[in-house]
Design a protein around this motif. Sequence first.
Motif, mmCIF file in Angstrom:
data_model
loop_
_atom_site.group_PDB
_atom_site.id
_atom_site.type_symbol
_atom_site.label_atom_id
_atom_site.label_comp_id
_atom_site.label_asym_id
_atom_site.label_seq_id
_atom_site.Cartn_x
_atom_site.Cartn_y
_atom_site.Cartn_z
ATOM 1 N N ALA A 28 0.209 -19.727 8.223
ATOM 2 C CA ALA A 28 1.242 -19.044 8.994
ATOM 3 C C ALA A 28 0.659 -18.539 10.316
ATOM 4 N N GLN A 29 1.519 -18.373 11.318
ATOM 5 C CA GLN A 29 1.060 -17.858 12.605
ATOM 6 C C GLN A 29 0.459 -16.468 12.459
ATOM 7 N N SER A 30 1.032 -15.648 11.568
ATOM 8 C CA SER A 30 0.492 -14.295 11.361
ATOM 9 C C SER A 30 -0.927 -14.353 10.808
ATOM 10 N N THR A 31 -1.223 -15.364 10.000
ATOM 11 C CA THR A 31 -2.560 -15.506 9.419
ATOM 12 C C THR A 31 -3.580 -15.840 10.493
ATOM 13 N N ILE A 32 -3.266 -16.802 11.359
ATOM 14 C CA ILE A 32 -4.235 -17.160 12.400
ATOM 15 C C ILE A 32 -4.377 -16.024 13.409
ATOM 16 N N ARG A 33 -3.292 -15.278 13.648
ATOM 17 C CA ARG A 33 -3.396 -14.103 14.525
ATOM 18 C C ARG A 33 -4.403 -13.108 13.938
ATOM 19 N N LYS A 34 -4.281 -12.848 12.623
ATOM 20 C CA LYS A 34 -5.180 -11.907 11.959
ATOM 21 C C LYS A 34 -6.623 -12.416 12.030
ATOM 22 N N TRP A 35 -6.834 -13.715 11.774
ATOM 23 C CA TRP A 35 -8.179 -14.280 11.845
ATOM 24 C C TRP A 35 -8.753 -14.140 13.251
ATOM 25 N N SER A 36 -7.902 -14.309 14.268
ATOM 26 C CA SER A 36 -8.361 -14.151 15.651
ATOM 27 C C SER A 36 -8.754 -12.703 15.908
ATOM 28 N N ASP A 37 -7.917 -11.777 15.463
ATOM 29 C CA ASP A 37 -8.206 -10.361 15.664
ATOM 30 C C ASP A 37 -9.497 -9.948 14.968
ATOM 31 N N GLN A 38 -9.821 -10.612 13.852
ATOM 32 C CA GLN A 38 -11.046 -10.301 13.110
ATOM 33 C C GLN A 38 -12.252 -11.084 13.632
ATOM 34 N N GLY A 39 -12.021 -11.976 14.592
ATOM 35 C CA GLY A 39 -13.119 -12.739 15.164
ATOM 36 C C GLY A 39 -13.525 -13.972 14.366
ATOM 37 N N ARG A 40 -12.753 -14.345 13.364
ATOM 38 C CA ARG A 40 -13.098 -15.522 12.568
ATOM 39 C C ARG A 40 -12.749 -16.819 13.287
ATOM 40 N N VAL A 41 -11.682 -16.788 14.101
ATOM 41 C CA VAL A 41 -11.257 -17.956 14.880
ATOM 42 C C VAL A 41 -11.180 -17.520 16.340
ATOM 43 N N PRO A 42 -12.007 -18.091 17.215
ATOM 44 C CA PRO A 42 -11.964 -17.684 18.621
ATOM 45 C C PRO A 42 -10.623 -18.009 19.266
ATOM 46 N N ALA A 43 -10.105 -17.046 20.014
ATOM 47 C CA ALA A 43 -8.862 -17.242 20.752
ATOM 48 C C ALA A 43 -9.112 -16.890 22.212
ATOM 49 N N PHE A 44 -8.417 -17.584 23.082
ATOM 50 C CA PHE A 44 -8.475 -17.308 24.509
ATOM 51 C C PHE A 44 -7.071 -16.908 24.927
ATOM 52 N N TYR A 45 -6.979 -16.098 25.961
ATOM 53 C CA TYR A 45 -5.680 -15.574 26.366
ATOM 54 C C TYR A 45 -5.303 -16.051 27.756
ATOM 55 N N THR A 46 -4.039 -16.452 27.900
ATOM 56 C CA THR A 46 -3.530 -16.861 29.207
ATOM 57 C C THR A 46 -3.292 -15.603 30.033
ATOM 58 N N PRO A 47 -3.093 -15.733 31.338
ATOM 59 C CA PRO A 47 -2.778 -14.552 32.153
ATOM 60 C C PRO A 47 -1.531 -13.815 31.640
ATOM 61 N N GLY A 48 -0.643 -14.535 30.958
ATOM 62 C CA GLY A 48 0.557 -13.907 30.399
ATOM 63 C C GLY A 48 0.326 -13.275 29.034
ATOM 64 N N GLY A 49 -0.910 -13.355 28.517
ATOM 65 C CA GLY A 49 -1.238 -12.725 27.240
ATOM 66 C C GLY A 49 -1.030 -13.597 26.013
#
Length: 191
Positions: A28-49
């Motif tokens: 689920a999208q909420s799961t990958i969001r949580k993994w990103s917040d915990q640093g398990r999956v690197p995420a990059f952010y656009t200028p729009g967030g």
Amino acid sequence: MTYPGRRAPTGEPDWLTLGQAAKFLGVAQSTIRKWSDQGRVPAFYTPGGHRRYRRRDLEAFLDRSGPGSKAGGPLVLVVDDDARLREFMRVNLEMEGYTVREASSAEEALGSIEDQAPELVLLDVVMPGVDGWEMLQRMQERYGSIPVIMFSGQVDANSAGDAEERGARGFVGKPFDPQQLIERAKQLVPA
């Protein structure tokens, strides 16, 4: 380890949106969001967030934590007839370093234990057919003292005491905070 079909053909983009990344990982999208917040999956952010995920980071994550990975934390068997709840528990336990197997019924769980005894069983009380109490008794008769934490949505003042009298090591009422269940698991079987 590589996953057939997961490697990008040359025409596919290297950067994925949140929705594309969730689909790629099968969560689920909420799961990958949580993994990103915990640093398990690197995420990059656009200028729009908005989050963007690099395909090779997702593939590396799968190599680390997907099926067949070398991670070998304590084996926990989650037994519940609710597939969504099992997945929810599995994801949270895996994030803490546990190896998790799932069963949707007492019969399936007993077969799974026959194949490989877990170090901990998380067992729902209310299931169709053989309920959690009956499964607990059968487990004790066949396999001895595998630690069990019972959980149920039908909770009364005696639930925890009943579980302990019957040989369970703990009882958690549903709905529960996954962290509460993980903390109970860690007390019995540290990851």
